[in-house]
Design an enzyme around this catalytic site. Structure first.
Site, PDB file in Angstrom:
ATOM      1  CG  ASP A 102       8.619  11.654 -24.905  1.00  0.00           C
ATOM      2  OD1 ASP A 102       9.500  11.774 -24.027  1.00  0.00           O
ATOM      3  OD2 ASP A 102       8.814  11.022 -25.955  1.00  0.00           O
ATOM      4  CD  GLU A 169      14.195   8.894 -25.013  1.00  0.00           C
ATOM      5  OE1 GLU A 169      15.066   8.223 -25.621  1.00  0.00           O
ATOM      6  OE2 GLU A 169      13.214   8.362 -24.481  1.00  0.00           O
ATOM      7  CD  GLU A 170       9.998   6.688 -24.277  1.00  0.00           C
ATOM      8  OE1 GLU A 170      10.574   5.848 -24.991  1.00  0.00           O
ATOM      9  OE2 GLU A 170      10.101   6.710 -23.032  1.00  0.00           O
TER      10      GLU A 170
HETATM   11 ZN    ZN Z   1      11.633   5.077 -22.826  1.00  0.00          ZN
HETATM   12 ZN    ZN Z   2      13.140   7.094 -21.012  1.00  0.00          ZN
END
Ligand code: ZN
Ligand code: ZN
Length: 437
Positions: A102, A169-170
Site C-alpha cells: 500500500d 500496512e499503513e
Molecule cells: Zn509508512
Molecule cells: Zn512503511
C-alpha cells in the site's frame, strides 16, 4: 500491454540470460546488476500507480503475475487483497519474505520526473492524493528481484520460499487479516519471517538492524470531559471543562516522567483538544485525542490504566457532573526482532556488505504491523536499508539540516543504490536461511 507487464517480460528475458550464463552467487553484485534495470522499471511503474490500503488491486495483480512467471504457486485475495507465492525446492526450512503493497494519502512533492500524479477517493469518499511516501514500492521491487534471483538459482538452496505481498500496512490491519485468512495454515508455516524497510536516516549502501523491540505498541485514546456550560462572565454558575481539560493534559505528562522507569521508553501525546465555540461561552464538554506508545506489554498496560485514573480523578477534582468517557482504539503491537535470528541476519549482512556498511540502530516509536507475524509464534526480523543519496546525507550532516522523513511529501529513495543493496541483502539473508545441508 500494460507497463508492468513489459517490465516483467524484460526482466524474465534478462533473468534467463543470467541463468544460462555465469555461475555466480545469486546475491553477488554482478547477479543483482544483471536484473537491476528491470527492477528499476518495475519500481517506476509501481511508484506512478500507488494505491491506498486494502485497495491495492493493480499492485497485487502485478506481484502475483511476476511470481507466477518465476514458477511460484500463487494465491491471491488472501486477507482481502494479499498475495502469497510458494516455491518448493526440496527438504529444508520454510522462510517467508514479506513486502507491503500500500501507499499513503500524500501529495508527492519530490519534483521527480516520475512523481505520482494519482488522486483517488478514500473510504470516506473524499478525494485524496496518493503516493508511495513510505517506500513500499522499493520493498516490492527488491522482493521481486530477490524472488527472481532465487528462482533462477535453485541449485544453491533447499527448502520452501514463501513470498507474501501484504495489503494495508499503513492503516495496520493487513498482516492480521492475512493471518486470520489462513496464512500459517493454508500455506507452509514459516520457520523464519524476514522483511526490510527503507530508512530515511541511513545513506544508501548501508543497512541497519535492531535486536529486540524495534517498533512501538500504539494505542489511540479519546477522552471526553464533561462540564456544565454557561456564560463566560458567570463562571460560578458553571463547571468549566476547559479548565479540567487543561489540568488533565498537564497531569497526563507526569505518567511518563514519574510512573515509568527512565530506561523504559514511553510516549503520551495529546495531539488534539477541542472545546467551545466562542470567547464568552463556557462549553458543556471538551474532547481530547491521544496517541500512546511503549515497547513492553506491562508498560502499555500501566500507561492506559494511568490515563483513565488521571482523567477520572481530574474530572472529580473539578466537580464535573459525570465521569469522563475514556475510549481506547487503534491498537497495534510492538515489533520484536528475535535476538538470535537478528544476530544471524546481521552476521550475514556484515559478510556480504562489509562491517562498515552494517550498523545497529536504536528502536523507533512508530507502528508497524510486521509485529503480527512474530506474535503468531514465528521468529521474525525486520531490517533497514538506507535510502538517502550518500552525498545528500553527508551534506545534511555537515550543515545540521534534517532530511525528509518517511511519509513526507518530499521523501523518495535514491533508487538505484537503495534497490541494489536491498536485493543483495535480502538475497544473501534468504540464501543463508535456506542453506543447503
Ligand atoms: Zn509508512
Ligand atoms: Zn512503511
Amino acid at each position: 500491454m500494460k507497463a508492468w507487464m513489459i517490465a516483467i517480460l524484460l526482466w524474465l528475458i534478462c533473468a534467463r540470460g543470467f541463468a544460462a550464463g555465469v555461475d555466480k552467487s545469486p546475491s553477488s553484485t554482478e547477479s543483482v546488476d544483471a536484473i537491476l534495470p528491470q527492477m528499476e522499471a518495475l519500481y517506476i511503474d509501481l511508484h506512478q500507480h500507488p494505491e491506498l490500503s486494502f485497495h491495492e488491486q493493480r499492485t497485487a495483480a502485478a506481484m502475483a503475475d511476476g511470481l507466477r512467471k518465476l514458477g511460484f504457486d500463487v494465491a491471491t485475495g488472501v486477507g482481502k487483497v494479499g498475495v502469497v507465492g510458494v516455491l518448493k525446492n526440496g527438504a529444508g526450512p520454510t522462510v517467508m519474505l514479506r513486502t507491503e503493497l500500500d501507499a499513503l494519502p500524500v501529495k508527492e512533492q519530490t519534483g521527480l520526473a516520475y512523481a505520482s500524479q494519482v488522486t483517488t477517493h478514500n473510504d470516506a469518499g473524499a478525494e485524496v492524493p496518493v503516493a508511495h511516501a513510505c517506500g513500499h514500492d522499493l520493498h516490492m521491487s527488491a522482493w521481486m528481484g530477490t524472488a527472481t534471483l532465487l528462482s533462477q538459482a535453485r541449485d544453491q538452496w533447499r527448502g520452501t520460499l514463501v513470498l507474501i505481498g501484504q495489503p494495508a500496512e499503513e492503516t495496520v490491519g493487513g498482516a492480521s487479516s492475512m493471518i486470520a485468512d489462513g496464512l500459517y495454515t493454508r500455506f507452509p508455516k514459516p520457520d523464519y519471517v524476514i522483511a526490510i524497510h527503507d530508512e530515511s536516516e541511513l545513506p544508501a549502501g548501508k543497512v541497519g538492524y535492531t535486536p529486540g523491540y524495534s517498533h512501538a505498541n500504539v494505542n489511540s485514546v479519546d477522552i471526553t470531559i464533561y462540564g456544565k456550560g454557561g456564560h463566560g462572565a458567570m463562571p460560578q454558575t458553571t463547571v468549566d471543562p476547559i479548565v479540567i481539560a487543561a489540568r488533565t493534559v498537564l497531569a497526563l505528562q507526569t505518567i511518563v516522567s514519574r510512573e515509568v522507569g527512565p530506561g523504559d521508553p514511553a510516549v503520551i501525546t495529546v495531539g488534539s483538544i477541542h472545546g467551545g465555540t466562542k470567547h464568552n461561552i463556557i462549553p458543556d464538554s471538551v474532547h481530547l485525542q491521544l496517541t500512546v506508545r511503549s515497547y513492553k506489554p506491562e508498560t502499555r498496560k500501566h500507561l492506559l490504566a494511568a490515563i483513565e485514573r488521571i482523567a477520572k480523578a481530574e474530572s472529580e477534582a473539578g466537580g464535573a457532573p459525570k465521569p469522563p468517557l475514556v475510549e481506547f482504539s487503534d491498537a497495534s503491537d510492538s515489533v520484536y526482532n528475535d535476538p538470535k535470528l537478528t544476530e544471524r541476519v546481521a552476521a550475514v549482512l556484515r559478510k556480504r556488505l562489509g562491517n562498515d556498511k552494517v550498523v545497529e540502530m536504536p528502536p523507533k516509536m512508530v507502528a508497524e504491523d510486521f509485529s503480527e507475524y512474530g506474535r503468531a509464534g514465528v521468529p521474525s526480523v525486520m531490517f533497514f536499508v538506507g535510502a538517502v543519496n550518500p552525498a545528500k546525507y553527508e551534506a545534511a550532516r555537515a550543515s545540521g539540516t534534517r532530511l525528509p522523513s518517511l511519509h513526507s511529501s518530499q521523501f523518495a529513495p535514491d533508487v538505484r543504490p537503495t534497490l541494489q543493496t536491498a536485493i543483495e541483502a535480502e538475497t544473501a539473508v534468504m540464501l543463508d536461511l535456506l542453506r543447503k545441508p
